[in-house]
Design a protein around this motif. Structure first.
Motif, PDB file in Angstrom:
ATOM      1  N   VAL A  43      77.092  64.916 -82.860  1.00  0.00           N
ATOM      2  CA  VAL A  43      75.928  64.242 -83.445  1.00  0.00           C
ATOM      3  C   VAL A  43      75.868  62.779 -83.006  1.00  0.00           C
ATOM      4  CG1 VAL A  43      74.861  63.527 -85.609  1.00  0.00           C
ATOM      5  CG2 VAL A  43      75.909  65.793 -85.408  1.00  0.00           C
ATOM      6  N   TYR A  44      77.072  62.114 -83.046  1.00  0.00           N
ATOM      7  CA  TYR A  44      77.108  60.692 -82.671  1.00  0.00           C
ATOM      8  C   TYR A  44      76.753  60.507 -81.205  1.00  0.00           C
ATOM      9  CZ  TYR A  44      79.675  60.325 -87.060  1.00  0.00           C
ATOM     10  OH  TYR A  44      80.046  60.389 -88.356  1.00  0.00           O
ATOM     11  N   LEU A  45      77.320  61.420 -80.378  1.00  0.00           N
ATOM     12  CA  LEU A  45      77.060  61.305 -78.949  1.00  0.00           C
ATOM     13  C   LEU A  45      75.564  61.475 -78.667  1.00  0.00           C
ATOM     14  CD1 LEU A  45      79.989  63.263 -77.259  1.00  0.00           C
ATOM     15  CD2 LEU A  45      79.658  60.798 -77.440  1.00  0.00           C
ATOM     16  N   GLN A  46      74.987  62.505 -79.281  1.00  0.00           N
ATOM     17  CA  GLN A  46      73.568  62.778 -79.025  1.00  0.00           C
ATOM     18  C   GLN A  46      72.696  61.627 -79.498  1.00  0.00           C
ATOM     19  OE1 GLN A  46      73.507  66.614 -80.761  1.00  0.00           O
ATOM     20  NE2 GLN A  46      74.302  67.539 -78.858  1.00  0.00           N
ATOM     21  N   THR A  47      73.066  61.067 -80.640  1.00  0.00           N
ATOM     22  CA  THR A  47      72.332  59.887 -81.121  1.00  0.00           C
ATOM     23  C   THR A  47      72.401  58.775 -80.084  1.00  0.00           C
ATOM     24  OG1 THR A  47      73.156  60.505 -83.286  1.00  0.00           O
ATOM     25  CG2 THR A  47      72.008  58.397 -83.118  1.00  0.00           C
ATOM     26  N   GLY A  48      73.608  58.608 -79.527  1.00  0.00           N
ATOM     27  CA  GLY A  48      73.804  57.565 -78.513  1.00  0.00           C
ATOM     28  C   GLY A  48      72.937  57.810 -77.295  1.00  0.00           C
ATOM     29  N   TYR A  49      72.966  59.076 -76.790  1.00  0.00           N
ATOM     30  CA  TYR A  49      72.150  59.398 -75.610  1.00  0.00           C
ATOM     31  C   TYR A  49      70.670  59.144 -75.898  1.00  0.00           C
ATOM     32  CZ  TYR A  49      76.354  61.757 -73.941  1.00  0.00           C
ATOM     33  OH  TYR A  49      77.620  62.035 -73.546  1.00  0.00           O
ATOM     34  N   THR A  50      70.245  59.529 -77.110  1.00  0.00           N
ATOM     35  CA  THR A  50      68.841  59.334 -77.472  1.00  0.00           C
ATOM     36  C   THR A  50      68.463  57.866 -77.381  1.00  0.00           C
ATOM     37  OG1 THR A  50      69.288  61.035 -79.086  1.00  0.00           O
ATOM     38  CG2 THR A  50      67.117  59.997 -79.189  1.00  0.00           C
ATOM     39  N   LEU A  51      69.461  57.020 -77.794  1.00  0.00           N
ATOM     40  CA  LEU A  51      69.189  55.583 -77.747  1.00  0.00           C
ATOM     41  C   LEU A  51      69.396  55.012 -76.355  1.00  0.00           C
ATOM     42  CD1 LEU A  51      70.846  54.562 -81.113  1.00  0.00           C
ATOM     43  CD2 LEU A  51      68.405  54.627 -80.598  1.00  0.00           C
ATOM     44  N   GLY A  52      69.726  55.907 -75.390  1.00  0.00           N
ATOM     45  CA  GLY A  52      69.841  55.486 -74.006  1.00  0.00           C
ATOM     46  C   GLY A  52      71.168  54.852 -73.637  1.00  0.00           C
ATOM     47  N   ALA A  53      72.251  55.291 -74.264  1.00  0.00           N
ATOM     48  CA  ALA A  53      73.562  54.739 -73.938  1.00  0.00           C
ATOM     49  C   ALA A  53      74.055  55.283 -72.608  1.00  0.00           C
ATOM     50  CB  ALA A  53      74.547  55.110 -75.036  1.00  0.00           C
ATOM     51  N   ASN A  54      74.650  54.406 -71.794  1.00  0.00           N
ATOM     52  CA  ASN A  54      75.237  54.894 -70.547  1.00  0.00           C
ATOM     53  C   ASN A  54      76.681  55.334 -70.824  1.00  0.00           C
ATOM     54  OD1 ASN A  54      76.772  52.604 -70.743  1.00  0.00           O
ATOM     55  ND2 ASN A  54      75.632  51.473 -69.175  1.00  0.00           N
ATOM     56  N   LEU A 100      81.501  55.559 -74.335  1.00  0.00           N
ATOM     57  CA  LEU A 100      82.950  55.471 -74.549  1.00  0.00           C
ATOM     58  C   LEU A 100      83.288  54.326 -75.488  1.00  0.00           C
ATOM     59  CD1 LEU A 100      85.741  56.486 -73.657  1.00  0.00           C
ATOM     60  CD2 LEU A 100      85.649  54.833 -71.797  1.00  0.00           C
ATOM     61  N   ASN A 101      82.717  53.182 -75.182  1.00  0.00           N
ATOM     62  CA  ASN A 101      83.102  51.953 -75.863  1.00  0.00           C
ATOM     63  C   ASN A 101      82.496  51.829 -77.258  1.00  0.00           C
ATOM     64  OD1 ASN A 101      84.452  49.558 -75.980  1.00  0.00           O
ATOM     65  ND2 ASN A 101      82.712  48.369 -75.205  1.00  0.00           N
ATOM     66  N   LYS A 102      81.283  52.308 -77.407  1.00  0.00           N
ATOM     67  CA  LYS A 102      80.585  52.068 -78.680  1.00  0.00           C
ATOM     68  C   LYS A 102      80.607  53.287 -79.602  1.00  0.00           C
ATOM     69  CE  LYS A 102      79.072  48.000 -77.768  1.00  0.00           C
ATOM     70  NZ  LYS A 102      78.759  46.770 -78.048  1.00  0.00           N
ATOM     71  N   ILE A 103      80.841  54.466 -79.011  1.00  0.00           N
ATOM     72  CA  ILE A 103      80.788  55.652 -79.865  1.00  0.00           C
ATOM     73  C   ILE A 103      82.150  56.333 -79.981  1.00  0.00           C
ATOM     74  CG2 ILE A 103      79.695  57.892 -80.262  1.00  0.00           C
ATOM     75  CD1 ILE A 103      77.346  56.761 -78.538  1.00  0.00           C
ATOM     76  N   LEU A 104      82.635  56.846 -78.847  1.00  0.00           N
ATOM     77  CA  LEU A 104      83.864  57.635 -78.904  1.00  0.00           C
ATOM     78  C   LEU A 104      85.028  56.857 -79.508  1.00  0.00           C
ATOM     79  CD1 LEU A 104      83.780  59.651 -75.567  1.00  0.00           C
ATOM     80  CD2 LEU A 104      83.642  60.530 -77.892  1.00  0.00           C
TER      81      LEU A 104
END
Lengths: 389, 542
Positions: free
Chosen positions: A284-295, A300-304
């Motif tokens: 869920v966190y990863l997908q949220t990140g991708y949605t917000l356009g995380a590279n 890695l740095n902000k989510i995982l």
């Protein structure tokens, strides 16, 4: 203070307050100590003997004197009489033990080691206490002979043979704790603990520095995980003691070897836990990140990492204890350079056995303190975890 | 001046006379035949108290006998027909009990199993027994009783050094690695103490087993020597360049004794089983005389240790099993310099000096010679002959000294001026002899030390070199003092040969007069220079 710990004992997920926590935590320890005492205490026996020269003392010791170690009693102009052993009937033990003859009086020496040296008789008394002196008038011990003016003393000792556990295997709590001053000052327990602690810490740090990046890569990139996971699996099954000679070959026989050996032990334990911590981060966190356009880097740095960090920290907290489990193996080589592992190894061979258990207790105390420190650090680093939901 | 020399030569004549005298009847007190112990065992062994505390099934009668990986156990494996308790064993067929040989290689674990009553027997070397004994004596039931010697380590233990170290004395200031609290520590400490090197003059590195000591030596070039076991001690010099064997127990073949001890309560309850164990092991030695049964025994050993037959057989040279005749020497001959008493004393004194033990337990509280004595009376094993006797061909000092000695022990014997009689009585101020005194009161203890080292190195040639001080330099001819120092060395040789029954050909003597001061930087130190040096040369150098 009212104790209501027993109330709702089997309640599911009930809150346990501090008082109950302490009572519940301490009770098994007290039970354990009591069991220990029970299994290592033999029955007491009192013997009456004539006063002679006590080894190492000029005058007869006072009433109530306690001898921690065995003591030799020398009686001058005495004799030991050995009973005749007859082949036919089975003599029981007391019939066979020798008798002390001293100034026309006879004293039974039930099982006490006795040696005749010329005209003297040396009796070895086990550790015990002088419970009293008898007046010469009451010196009629055997009743057979006329009593002379022999001064007697009563000696109370523990018959170690009646213990459940032999003292060589498990000394009594009293023996263990009375060995503490000697272990503390002569065998330098604090210094040994410090050395071991530094080694464990250094090994832990080394392992962390190596394992953390690998775990990060393995947790993030599935192909890298596939690259390493068989190795990680195999290493978990390795009997680490077999690696001691190999580490010696690689790192010599000094501190490096000890630290590296511990580091290997730590790494094998920590790596799978670290990987799992990152693995467990919810998609869920990863997908949220991708949605917000995380590279990639941001993922890695902000989510995982932030999400996995508390679990990683928990793994570290648990893993720190592993090093203490390996300390004996680590300090097998170059045993002269301090450390509690070497201390245990030497005590196993040449005693005192008491020291082994003392060191174990010291390690337990150490574990308690370090774990508290970890806990406090955890509260500091991740305050949001202790928030009530 | 002339007068002085005349007086000197007169005294020298006296010296010769007394030397000759010394050779014929050195000491009225010294015993020339095998002297047996006279004390009563029952009075010295500590009594057993309490109820027996070992696992025992009176129906099955299985003695649990732990052993380690060591070829010395071959006789008992042969006698027991393998490791597991079975009905084909000598013990069952002849003595009605079974033996369970359990492989427990770690002495600490073996001791714990023994102390907890899981096993009835403790395998040990004498030096490990000395370490364990104080704790085991705390409970009178676990007090160890030794009835039989199994073997002498004979090549199984050894010291490997870098090439530059040729003699024990070269170890001064060097780094040694060995397993602490083991036979290795006893071996190296004995050598260092005998060579007069203080223990703090060497850097000691400890490991927990001999195997790791060898590995540490191989991997760490800063270590100059290691004490380890076969096969490592033989494979290292082959594989690692620049290393050599300094000495092994094949030279010091009567230094490390392997024995087994039995729990005091068990020995008290089952004297017949103890006797059966001793006799059965001797019978096992008889069985090994037959090559078929020997191969079977090695196969049993290989199975029990999890090795191949070849591997098991290659261990044979590590130890020399001691048969009945050799046990008789070990337990009953009070004059043997390598008997139980002397070995125990040697271990205790070395470990006391190292600081490993505080009190010495008297040997007679552990040794029980009753079974060996009984077997001697019954004559069951009178066909056993002492096979461990070294033979020597007469040699000379110049031949022997071609190689460096393994170890040199320096002893100081106070000789009366110009006399070579070591039993010279003390003289009063007017020069009259005081009867029943000795000029050197410590002479017996000194001789015992020399005999112990010579005895431990049973196969080796020993040189005894007399040195004098140089206080008369320029006043008398050097040949006179050379003569005197040689007579003194000869007197030492005769005294120990007579007392301890060594072969005279084991020793070569030499008088060096004042030529070699003890300390080259301090040649005028007369007290230091008046000395006798006892050097042990490897038997291979003969």
């Amino acid at each position: 203070m009212k104790i209501d710990t027993h109330k709702n004992f089997f309640g599911i997920r009930t809150e346990v307050n501090l008082k109950d926590k302490i009572i519940l935590g301490v009770a098994p320890i007290i039970l354990l100590l009591f069991l220990w005492y029970l299994l290592t205490s033999g029955s007491a026996k009192t013997i009456k003997l004539p006063v002679g020269t006590f080894e190492g003392t000029q005058i007869a010791p006072n009433e109530g004197t306690f001898f921690k170690d065995k003591i030799r009693l020398t009686l001058e102009e005495a004799d030991v009489l050995y009973p005749e052993i007859s082949e036919e009937d089975d003599n029981d033990e007391n019939d066979l033990s020798p008798t002390l003859s001293y100034k026309n009086s006879q004293f039974s020496l039930i099982g006490l080691p006795v040696i005749k040296r010329g005209k003297n008789v040396v009796i070895t008394l086990p550790p015990g206490k002088i419970t009293g002196y008898s007046k010469p008038a009451a010196a009629n011990e055997s009743g057979k002979n006329e009593s002379s003016d022999v001064k007697l003393f009563e000696y109370k000792y523990e018959v170690v043979e009646t213990r459940v556990f032999a003292p060589v295997i498990l000394p009594s709590p009293f023996e263990v704790f009375s060995s503490l001053p000697q272990l503390w000052s002569l065998r330098l327990l604090p210094k040994n603990i410090l050395y071991s602690f530094l080694r464990v810490s250094a090994g832990f740090l080394t392992a962390f520095i190596v394992v953390f990046p690998i775990a990060l890569l393995m947790g993030t990139f599935s192909k890298i995980k596939a690259l390493f996971s068989p190795l990680v699996l195999f290493s978990g099954y390795l009997p680490i003691p077999a690696l001691v000679p190999l580490t010696m070959c690689l790192f010599g026989t000094n501190e490096t070897q000890k630290i590296m050996f511990l580091a290997i032990g730590f790494a094998i334990y920590l790596l799978p836990l670290f990987v799992k911590a990152i693995d467990d981060v919810d998609n869920v966190y990863l997908q949220t990140g991708y949605t917000l356009g995380a590279n990639k880097y941001q993922t890695l740095n902000k989510i995982l990492l932030p999400v996995a960090m508390p679990s990683i920290f928990d793994a570290m907290r648990m893993g720190f204890g592993v090093g203490w489990g390996y300390i004996i193996l680590a300090e097998m080589v170059d045993m002269g350079s301090y450390g509690v592992g070497a201390l245990i190894l030497t005590s196993q061979r040449r005693g005192p056995r008491e020291d082994i258990y003392l060191v174990l207790i010291a390690i337990v105390v150490m574990a308690f303190i370090t774990d508290k420190i970890w806990e406090k650090c955890g509260e500091r680093l991740f305050p949001y975890r202790s928030l009530k939901r | 001046m002339k007068k002085l020399i005349a007086a000197f030569s007169l005294m020298l004549c006296f010296a010769f006379a007394s030397a000759a005298h010394a050779q014929e009847a050195p000491d009225k007190n010294s015993i020339t035949t095998v002297k047996e112990y006279k004390y009563v065992i029952k009075e010295t062994l500590p009594p057993v108290r309490g109820t027996s505390n070992y696992k025992w099934d009176a129906k099955e009668k299985i003695v649990v006998f732990p052993i380690n990986v060591w070829s010395g156990w071959l006789p008992i494996i042969a006698a027991n027909h393998g490791f597991a308790p079975n009905e084909n064993s000598v013990f069952f067929k002849k003595y009605g009990f079974k033996v369970n040989l359990k492989l427990i290689d770690d002495p600490v674990v073996a001791r714990d199993s023994y102390a907890s009553g899981e096993s009835h027997v403790l395998w040990c070397t004498m030096d490990i027994l000395a370490l364990f004994a104080p704790e085991l004596f705390k409970d009178s039931r676990t007090a160890p009783r030794v009835y039989q010697q199994i073997d002498w380590s004979s090549g199984g233990d050894g010291i490997v050094t870098r090439n530059k170290i040729r003699s024990v004395k070269d170890l001064k200031g060097k780094t040694i690695v060995y397993a602490q609290n083991s036979a290795s520590q006893y071996f190296i400490s004995t050598l260092l103490i005998n060579a007069g090197i203080r223990l703090d003059e060497v850097t000691h590195k400890y490991t927990s087993t001999a195997f790791e000591a060898a590995a540490a030596f191989v991997s760490d070039k800063s270590i100059d020597a290691c004490v380890s076991w076969a096969p490592d001690i033989y494979t290292i010099p082959e594989k690692v360049a620049g290393t050599r064997i300094l000495t092994t127990t094949s030279d010091a073949n009567k230094l490390i004794a392997d024995v087994w001890a039995v729990r005091a309560d068990f020995a008290k309850d089952h004297p017949d089983i103890v006797k059966g164990l001793v006799a059965g092991i001797f019978e096992g030695m008889d069985m090994l005389e037959n090559s078929t049964t020997k191969t079977t025994a090695f196969q049993f050993m290989a199975d029990g240790y999890g090795m191949s037959l070849e591997e098991a057989m290659s261990m044979e040279a590590d130890a020399h099993p001691t048969n009945f005749a050799e046990n008789e020497q070990f337990f009953l001959n009070a004059n043997n310099p390598t008997n139980f008493e002397q070995t125990w004393k040697s271990v205790s004194s070395v470990y006391k000096e190292v600081g490993l033990i505080k009190d010495m337990i008297p040997f007679n509280q552990i040794m029980d010679f009753s079974v060996i004595q009984e077997l001697k009376k019954s004559g069951t094993f009178k066909h056993h002959k002492d096979k461990y006797v070294s033979s020597f061909v007469p040699s000379t000092y110049s031949k022997v000294m071609a190689e460096a000695p393994i170890i040199t022990q320096t002893v100081r014997i106070n000789f009366y001026p110009n006399s070579s009689n070591i039993y010279e009585p003390a003289h009063d101020i007017t020069g009259r002899i005081i009867p029943n005194t000795l000029y050197d009161a410590n002479i017996e203890a000194t001789l015992e030390r020399v005999a112990r080292l010579s005895g431990a190195y049973d196969r080796a040639i020993v040189s005894i070199i007399g040195h004098t001080d140089s206080s008369m330099k320029g006043k008398v001819n050097s040949s006179v003092v050379n003569r005197l120092s040689k007579d003194r060395a000869e007197a030492v040789k005769q005294a120990i040969v007579n007392k301890y029954k060594f072969s005279p050909d084991k020793f070569v003597v030499k008088g060096k007069g004042w030529d070699e001061p003890a300390d080259a930087s301090d040649p005028k130190n007369h007290a230091l220079n008046r000395r006798v040096e006892v050097s042990v040369y490897s038997p291979e150098s003969q």
